[in-house]
Enzyme design. Structure first.
Site, PDB file in Angstrom:
ATOM      1  N   LYS A 112       0.840  -1.203   0.000  1.00  0.00           N
ATOM      2  CA  LYS A 112       0.000   0.000   0.000  1.00  0.00           C
ATOM      3  C   LYS A 112       0.879   1.258   0.000  1.00  0.00           C
ATOM      4  CE  LYS A 112      -4.519   1.329   1.211  1.00  0.00           C
ATOM      5  NZ  LYS A 112      -5.692   1.095   1.989  1.00  0.00           N
ATOM      6  N   LYS A 195      -3.171 -12.981  -6.696  1.00  0.00           N
ATOM      7  CA  LYS A 195      -4.049 -13.719  -5.785  1.00  0.00           C
ATOM      8  C   LYS A 195      -5.527 -13.449  -6.072  1.00  0.00           C
ATOM      9  CE  LYS A 195      -5.021 -12.350  -1.542  1.00  0.00           C
ATOM     10  NZ  LYS A 195      -5.014 -11.965  -0.123  1.00  0.00           N
ATOM     11  N   LYS A 198     -10.758 -11.145  -2.171  1.00  0.00           N
ATOM     12  CA  LYS A 198     -12.172 -10.905  -1.923  1.00  0.00           C
ATOM     13  C   LYS A 198     -12.548  -9.431  -2.040  1.00  0.00           C
ATOM     14  CE  LYS A 198     -12.339 -11.988   2.967  1.00  0.00           C
ATOM     15  NZ  LYS A 198     -11.483 -11.194   3.783  1.00  0.00           N
TER      16      LYS A 198
HETATM   17  P1  TYM Z   1      -8.715 -12.777   5.053  1.00  0.00           P
HETATM   18  O1  TYM Z   1     -10.068 -12.407   5.525  1.00  0.00           O
HETATM   19  O2  TYM Z   1      -8.048 -11.901   4.048  1.00  0.00           O
HETATM   20  O3  TYM Z   1      -8.736 -14.226   4.427  1.00  0.00           O
HETATM   21  C1  TYM Z   1      -9.258 -15.333   5.152  1.00  0.00           C
HETATM   22  C2  TYM Z   1      -8.423 -16.570   4.890  1.00  0.00           C
HETATM   23  O4  TYM Z   1      -8.441 -16.890   3.492  1.00  0.00           O
HETATM   24  C3  TYM Z   1      -7.105 -17.069   3.020  1.00  0.00           C
HETATM   25  N1  TYM Z   1      -7.059 -16.630   1.620  1.00  0.00           N
HETATM   26  C4  TYM Z   1      -6.618 -17.399   0.610  1.00  0.00           C
HETATM   27  N2  TYM Z   1      -6.152 -18.646   0.560  1.00  0.00           N
HETATM   28  C5  TYM Z   1      -5.794 -19.156  -0.658  1.00  0.00           C
HETATM   29  N3  TYM Z   1      -5.907 -18.451  -1.806  1.00  0.00           N
HETATM   30  C6  TYM Z   1      -6.380 -17.182  -1.817  1.00  0.00           C
HETATM   31  N4  TYM Z   1      -6.495 -16.521  -2.949  1.00  0.00           N
HETATM   32  C7  TYM Z   1      -6.764 -16.590  -0.562  1.00  0.00           C
HETATM   33  N5  TYM Z   1      -7.269 -15.388  -0.206  1.00  0.00           N
HETATM   34  C8  TYM Z   1      -7.435 -15.422   1.133  1.00  0.00           C
HETATM   35  C9  TYM Z   1      -6.266 -16.168   3.924  1.00  0.00           C
HETATM   36  O5  TYM Z   1      -4.914 -16.569   3.927  1.00  0.00           O
HETATM   37  C10 TYM Z   1      -6.934 -16.379   5.267  1.00  0.00           C
HETATM   38  O6  TYM Z   1      -6.458 -17.531   5.898  1.00  0.00           O
HETATM   39  N6  TYM Z   1      -5.807 -11.367   8.808  1.00  0.00           N
HETATM   40  C11 TYM Z   1      -6.705 -12.396   8.379  1.00  0.00           C
HETATM   41  C12 TYM Z   1      -7.858 -12.630   9.319  1.00  0.00           C
HETATM   42  C13 TYM Z   1      -7.421 -12.893  10.721  1.00  0.00           C
HETATM   43  C14 TYM Z   1      -6.865 -14.103  11.232  1.00  0.00           C
HETATM   44  C15 TYM Z   1      -6.634 -13.859  12.619  1.00  0.00           C
HETATM   45  C16 TYM Z   1      -6.573 -15.333  10.658  1.00  0.00           C
HETATM   46  C17 TYM Z   1      -7.508 -11.993  11.751  1.00  0.00           C
HETATM   47  N7  TYM Z   1      -7.033 -12.579  12.887  1.00  0.00           N
HETATM   48  C18 TYM Z   1      -6.083 -14.838  13.436  1.00  0.00           C
HETATM   49  C19 TYM Z   1      -6.011 -16.316  11.489  1.00  0.00           C
HETATM   50  C20 TYM Z   1      -5.783 -16.074  12.861  1.00  0.00           C
HETATM   51  C21 TYM Z   1      -7.286 -11.982   7.024  1.00  0.00           C
HETATM   52  O7  TYM Z   1      -7.360 -10.828   6.702  1.00  0.00           O
HETATM   53  O8  TYM Z   1      -7.755 -13.011   6.297  1.00  0.00           O
END
Ligand code: TYM
Length: 330
Positions: A112, A195, A198
């Site tokens: 960013k 990637k 979402k």
């Molecule tokens: P987030 O909401 O961006 O994504 C949720 C989970 O989906 C996985 N992910 C993917 N895996 C494979 N291919 C992709 N294209 C793809 N896009 C997303 C992410 O790796 C994630 O596991 N910071 C985290 C949320 C969070 C969290 C936590 C996770 C907050 N606290 C504590 C684990 C433990 C996040 O923004 O994920």
């Protein structure tokens, strides 16, 4: 001893096939063998502006979707992050022990900063990993199923936990990420070196949203970018589009990459795409049906309330221990 497992997803954007394959699929598979927690990371969602009404709906959408994907509240403490105050408090205390240098090396912040310069970036984006560390350390979680993009955050969680333990005595267990062998990074179908994200708009042809109309999803698969070689084998570097399709097929059918390569050895790209489209239909339609049943049911609120109460029992104990260790509990 049973290990604790935790994971979270932000209620920003729309839940993609990447989110499912990268994290939820493994969580669901492992939930019964662990002391399991899964939460909707609504505080993390606030790092970029969204309309409050949209956030509220997305929390409920995501909750219904988690359940539809197989999160079982009989085995898993399932809750919304902001319902358990300890996340915010521990996040704040952890942030005090974290260095600005460490945070500014995180990929999300760096990319960013490159795009818009650091002056306009909200502090939330910079300190986001300290809240994530708190989410995990609060429950002494040792297993964290995530996609590849979160690996760096889990490594930082270990560092921060270890730093605290060294300064104040053993307090936190240190987590390990659990990254799937296949599907750790599902790519955009139109741009397979990026990637699947979402935050993509709903009409993005390269992103599969689980709640989207299945006919649109099938069209997106059929128009996925490939290459001119017309041979089906896995080679991420030279054949990113085909490798991504193989990963998707492998993840939703639970077949290995080798098995998938074997199945399609003499086939053309069109056949592979048609097979993926029909497997996705088989996989997604029942999820959508279960989602519709949960989304407007009172049971959804009951499940989340119960999950938050259970989570709080663990979290409040841990926070008390942290306060004692820090000397701020007299
Ligand atoms: P987030 O909401 O961006 O994504 C949720 C989970 O989906 C996985 N992910 C993917 N895996 C494979 N291919 C992709 N294209 C793809 N896009 C997303 C992410 O790796 C994630 O596991 N910071 C985290 C949320 C969070 C969290 C936590 C996770 C907050 N606290 C504590 C684990 C433990 C996040 O923004 O994920």
């Amino acid at each position: 001893m049973t290990k604790t497992m935790i994971t979270g997803v932000q209620p920003s954007g729309n839940f993609t096939l990447g989110n499912y394959i990268g994290a939820i699929k493994n969580f669901v598979k492992l939930q019964k063998e662990h002391n399991s927690f899964i939460f909707i990371a609504d505080l993390h969602g606030l790092t970029s502006y969204q309309k409050p009404e949209d956030i509220k709906n997305r929390i409920l959408d995501l909750a219904a979707l988690y359940l539809a994907c197989g999160v079982d509240p009989n085995y898993t403490n399932f809750f919304v992050q902001s319902d358990v105050n300890e996340h915010g408090t521990l996040g704040f205390l952890i942030a005090f022990q974290c260095r600005v240098g460490e945070l500014s090396r995180m990929t999300q912040y760096k990319s960013k900063k490159e795009k818009q310069g650091k002056e306009g970036i909200d502090l939330g984006l910079l300190i986001y990993p300290t809240l994530m560390a708190a989410d995990i350390l609060l429950y002494d979680a040792e297993v964290v199923p995530v996609g590849m993009d979160q690996k760096q955050h889990i490594e930082m969680t270990r560092d921060l936990g270890e730093r605290f333990n060294k300064r104040y005595g053993s307090t936190f267990k240190l987590p390990d990420y659990y990254i799937p062998e296949v599907g750790a990074k599902i790519m955009n179908l139109q741009n397979p070196t990026e990637k699947m994200s979402k935050s993509a708009p709903i009409d993005d042809k390269g992103t599969i949203f689980i709640l989207d109309d299945i006919n649109i999803t099938k069209k997106k698969i059929m128009s996925a970018v490939t290459d001119n070689d017309n041979k089906i084998y896995f080679d991420e570097e030279n054949k990113p589009g085909i490798s991504n399709l193989i990963s998707i097929y492998s993840a939703i059918t639970n077949k290995t990459i080798k098995e998938v390569e074997g199945m399609f050895v003499d086939q053309n790209y069109g056949t592979l795409k048609k097979e993926i489209a029909s497997e996705l239909e088989r996989f997604i339609l029942p999820i959508q049906e279960r989602y519709n049943n949960y989304r407007y049911s009172d049971n959804l609120y009951k499940i989340l309330n119960k999950g938050a109460k259970e989570a709080e029992k663990y979290a409040s104990k841990k926070l008390l221990e942290v306060r004692e260790k820090l000397g701020i509990k007299y």
